[in-house]
Write a protein that holds these residues in place. Structure first.
Motif, PDB file in Angstrom:
ATOM      1  N   THR A  57       0.826  -1.044  -0.004  1.00  0.00           N
ATOM      2  CA  THR A  57       0.028   0.035   0.049  1.00  0.00           C
ATOM      3  C   THR A  57       0.875   1.123   0.164  1.00  0.00           C
ATOM      4  O   THR A  57       0.546   2.217  -0.837  1.00  0.00           O
ATOM      5  CB  THR A  57      -0.894  -0.088   1.222  1.00  0.00           C
ATOM      6  OG1 THR A  57      -1.749  -1.266   1.095  1.00  0.00           O
ATOM      7  CG2 THR A  57      -1.814   1.257   1.193  1.00  0.00           C
ATOM      8  N   THR A  61       1.134   2.677  -3.962  1.00  0.00           N
ATOM      9  CA  THR A  61      -0.014   3.627  -4.185  1.00  0.00           C
ATOM     10  C   THR A  61       0.455   4.654  -5.072  1.00  0.00           C
ATOM     11  O   THR A  61      -0.363   5.153  -6.161  1.00  0.00           O
ATOM     12  CB  THR A  61      -0.431   4.313  -2.668  1.00  0.00           C
ATOM     13  OG1 THR A  61      -0.770   3.189  -1.790  1.00  0.00           O
ATOM     14  CG2 THR A  61      -1.632   5.488  -3.033  1.00  0.00           C
ATOM     15  N   GLY A  64      -0.002   3.310  -8.390  1.00  0.00           N
ATOM     16  CA  GLY A  64      -1.375   3.361  -8.895  1.00  0.00           C
ATOM     17  C   GLY A  64      -1.918   4.397  -9.395  1.00  0.00           C
ATOM     18  O   GLY A  64      -2.901   4.364 -10.191  1.00  0.00           O
ATOM     19  N   SER A  68      -3.661   4.627 -12.969  1.00  0.00           N
ATOM     20  CA  SER A  68      -4.808   5.251 -13.201  1.00  0.00           C
ATOM     21  C   SER A  68      -4.845   6.313 -14.266  1.00  0.00           C
ATOM     22  O   SER A  68      -5.768   6.278 -15.074  1.00  0.00           O
ATOM     23  CB  SER A  68      -5.243   6.015 -11.815  1.00  0.00           C
ATOM     24  OG  SER A  68      -6.406   6.576 -12.084  1.00  0.00           O
ATOM     25  N   SER A 113      -3.440  -5.936  -1.162  1.00  0.00           N
ATOM     26  CA  SER A 113      -3.047  -4.673  -0.951  1.00  0.00           C
ATOM     27  C   SER A 113      -2.549  -4.004  -2.062  1.00  0.00           C
ATOM     28  O   SER A 113      -2.742  -2.986  -2.406  1.00  0.00           O
ATOM     29  CB  SER A 113      -1.976  -4.847   0.189  1.00  0.00           C
ATOM     30  OG  SER A 113      -2.524  -5.055   1.565  1.00  0.00           O
ATOM     31  N   SER A 116      -5.490  -3.002  -4.422  1.00  0.00           N
ATOM     32  CA  SER A 116      -6.120  -1.904  -3.584  1.00  0.00           C
ATOM     33  C   SER A 116      -5.464  -0.541  -4.044  1.00  0.00           C
ATOM     34  O   SER A 116      -5.992   0.470  -4.225  1.00  0.00           O
ATOM     35  CB  SER A 116      -6.234  -2.047  -2.180  1.00  0.00           C
ATOM     36  OG  SER A 116      -6.720  -1.211  -1.777  1.00  0.00           O
ATOM     37  N   ALA A 117      -4.033  -0.597  -4.083  1.00  0.00           N
ATOM     38  CA  ALA A 117      -3.295   0.506  -4.239  1.00  0.00           C
ATOM     39  C   ALA A 117      -3.498   0.988  -5.939  1.00  0.00           C
ATOM     40  O   ALA A 117      -3.223   2.244  -5.951  1.00  0.00           O
ATOM     41  CB  ALA A 117      -1.554   0.305  -4.035  1.00  0.00           C
ATOM     42  N   LYS A 120      -7.875   2.211  -5.773  1.00  0.00           N
ATOM     43  CA  LYS A 120      -8.303   3.617  -5.117  1.00  0.00           C
ATOM     44  C   LYS A 120      -8.016   4.593  -5.806  1.00  0.00           C
ATOM     45  O   LYS A 120      -9.036   5.524  -5.888  1.00  0.00           O
ATOM     46  CB  LYS A 120      -7.678   3.278  -3.603  1.00  0.00           C
ATOM     47  CG  LYS A 120      -8.138   2.497  -2.779  1.00  0.00           C
ATOM     48  CD  LYS A 120      -7.603   2.516  -1.173  1.00  0.00           C
ATOM     49  CE  LYS A 120      -8.206   1.646  -0.361  1.00  0.00           C
ATOM     50  NZ  LYS A 120      -7.737   1.559   1.094  1.00  0.00           N
ATOM     51  N   PRO A 121      -6.918   4.995  -6.360  1.00  0.00           N
ATOM     52  CA  PRO A 121      -6.675   6.263  -6.931  1.00  0.00           C
ATOM     53  C   PRO A 121      -7.500   6.256  -8.315  1.00  0.00           C
ATOM     54  O   PRO A 121      -8.392   7.414  -8.580  1.00  0.00           O
ATOM     55  CB  PRO A 121      -4.990   6.224  -7.654  1.00  0.00           C
ATOM     56  CG  PRO A 121      -4.418   5.233  -6.372  1.00  0.00           C
ATOM     57  CD  PRO A 121      -5.599   4.354  -6.369  1.00  0.00           C
ATOM     58  N   SER A 344      -3.219   9.871  -5.338  1.00  0.00           N
ATOM     59  CA  SER A 344      -2.276   8.793  -4.981  1.00  0.00           C
ATOM     60  C   SER A 344      -1.028   9.455  -4.161  1.00  0.00           C
ATOM     61  O   SER A 344      -0.540   8.765  -2.985  1.00  0.00           O
ATOM     62  CB  SER A 344      -1.620   7.904  -6.024  1.00  0.00           C
ATOM     63  OG  SER A 344      -0.788   8.514  -6.922  1.00  0.00           O
ATOM     64  N   THR A 347      -2.265  10.429  -0.839  1.00  0.00           N
ATOM     65  CA  THR A 347      -2.164   9.301   0.211  1.00  0.00           C
ATOM     66  C   THR A 347      -1.026   8.806   0.554  1.00  0.00           C
ATOM     67  O   THR A 347      -1.023   8.567   1.808  1.00  0.00           O
ATOM     68  CB  THR A 347      -2.982   8.297  -0.736  1.00  0.00           C
ATOM     69  OG1 THR A 347      -4.175   8.477  -1.319  1.00  0.00           O
ATOM     70  CG2 THR A 347      -3.378   6.929   0.107  1.00  0.00           C
ATOM     71  N   VAL A 348       0.059   8.869  -0.135  1.00  0.00           N
ATOM     72  CA  VAL A 348       1.442   8.505  -0.028  1.00  0.00           C
ATOM     73  C   VAL A 348       2.072   9.409   1.188  1.00  0.00           C
ATOM     74  O   VAL A 348       2.604   8.935   2.100  1.00  0.00           O
ATOM     75  CB  VAL A 348       2.302   8.203  -1.025  1.00  0.00           C
ATOM     76  CG1 VAL A 348       3.782   7.986  -0.781  1.00  0.00           C
ATOM     77  CG2 VAL A 348       1.809   7.160  -1.911  1.00  0.00           C
TER      78      VAL A 348
END
Length: 395
Positions: A57, A61, A64, A68, A113, A116-117, A120-121, A344, A347-348
């Motif tokens: 994650t 991320t 990710g 995206s 995980s 998910s990473a 989510k973005p 992302s 988030t990171v």
């Protein structure tokens, strides 16, 4: 609910997919955690497995976000849910109810995980392509409400299901079905022409990574709000450390009550954003965090359980209001070709700082006890005042 039929359809599809996935994820997490402790007999084993699950994650991320922005977001979320569903179904076949195969569990959690990473973005970016700007705040409120509701009721449901004998194999298979149902709903989302006509640019991965930071730093307000939100996460990590400490002090069952009341406050906060006069403008959405900090300080003046219930309720209201407004701001104002990477990156940065807050405040709690709660509240308020001064003279 929404003025445009397309927005209504897309909102229903996104919300239903999120509800099904959230329910399955929380159910699986609770069941898997309980099963690991029961089979291994050690909480330490669960901690190690959970920590390993967080590594992708944190690491992936940001990638990710790049994925995206490099592919059709609708396809990204569809493929992620599809792969997660298949993975859970395969795991339900491989796993042995009566034997803990750590390698299987670690690989399984690592892969989930990782997916998910990436997911989510793309999911957080998708409303920018499927919901009109006028309705995004309303949609994000409903999206957040559904998350908060299922954070409250799913642990209860999972406890009942596990209590009546649902095995970990059945829970895994059920979670696989929820992912597959979610992916099915995502097929029918109507995206804007920008997303449909998407073409990959020729930038390298490193250039895409750096371009996200260049874009953020080119916008002074965006830079300030992301750094401020990330700084506040240090103190929120401290808040999350304090609640179980307080729960152990007044009685373990009250910790669960406090979490439920905070989630209820989050639901009220999301509903309040449906009323225009209760909005704070984008330029001062951060004031929500200041109010949260003010109420944390009340505990130092009125130190009792009833006041604590009020504090966490109000904290939940205004923290959730900020989160919704913040992500709506990103969806409405960040250029679409950058939105996945910006989300992302945000988030990171928040994830990197939270362990620092956990270590700092867990040590302070051991030394200072209850006073730590007031320090957290004061730090949030002070950070807001400094932030407003910086914005005033910097922008």
């Amino acid at each position: 609910m929404f003025q445009h039929k397309k927005d209504f359809k897309n909102a229903i599809l996104l919300l239903s997919g999120n509800i099904v996935t959230t329910f399955g994820n929380v159910l699986l997490s609770n069941a898997l955690n309980l099963w690991i402790i029961q089979i291994s007999g050690k909480t330490k084993t669960l901690g190690i497995i959970a920590s390993i699950g967080l590594i992708p994650t944190l690491i992936f991320t940001i990638f990710g976000g790049i994925i995206s922005d490099s592919f059709n977001k609708k396809r990204v979320v569809f493929i992620c849910d599809l792969i997660s569903g298949v993975l859970c179904c395969i795991m339900s076949i491989l796993i042995d109810d009566n034997h803990l195969n750590i390698y299987y569990i670690v690989i399984f959690r690592f892969l989930l995980s990782l997916i998910s990473a990436i997911f989510k973005p793309a999911m957080m970016s998708l409303p920018a392509y499927s919901i009109s700007e006028y309705n995004r705040m309303k949609f994000n409120s409903y999206f957040n409400i559904s998350n908060q509701i299922f954070q409250i009721i799913t642990p209860i449901i999972s406890g009942v299901l596990i209590g009546i004998g649902f095995s970990i194999k059945i829970v895994l298979f059920f979670d696989g079905i929820t992912f597959l149902l979610s992916s099915l709903s995502e097929i029918f989302i109507d995206c804007s022409k920008d997303e449909k006509s998407f073409t990959k640019n020729k930038w390298s991965t490193s250039e895409k990574f750096l371009s996200a930071f260049r874009y953020i730093f080119s916008n002074k307000y965006l830079t300030c709000i992301i750094l401020f939100a990330s700084l506040i996460n240090i103190f929120i990590a401290g808040y999350n450390m304090f609640l179980p400490y307080y729960g152990s002090y007044v009685g373990k069952k009250y910790y669960g009550y406090l979490l439920a009341i905070e989630a209820l406050g989050g639901i009220i906060g999301a509903f309040s954003l449906q009323i225009d006069k209760f909005h704070f403008d984008n330029g001062n959405m951060e004031f929500n965090l200041f109010i949260s900090g003010v109420f944390l300080n009340l505990f130092f003046i009125f130190n009792n359980l009833c006041i604590m219930y009020i504090i966490v309720f109000v904290f939940g209201i205004f923290l959730n209001r900020f989160n919704i407004q913040f992500f709506t701001y990103l969806q409405n104002n960040v250029k679409k070709e950058y939105i996945g990477r910006v989300i992302s990156t945000t988030t990171v940065v928040a994830l990197v700082l939270m362990p620092f807050g956990q270590i700092l405040f867990s040590n302070l709690i051991d030394i200072l006890g209850m006073i730590t709660f007031a320090i957290i509240g004061f730090s949030i308020c002070f950070s807001y005042v400094v932030y407003r001064l910086i914005v005033k003279f910097y922008l």
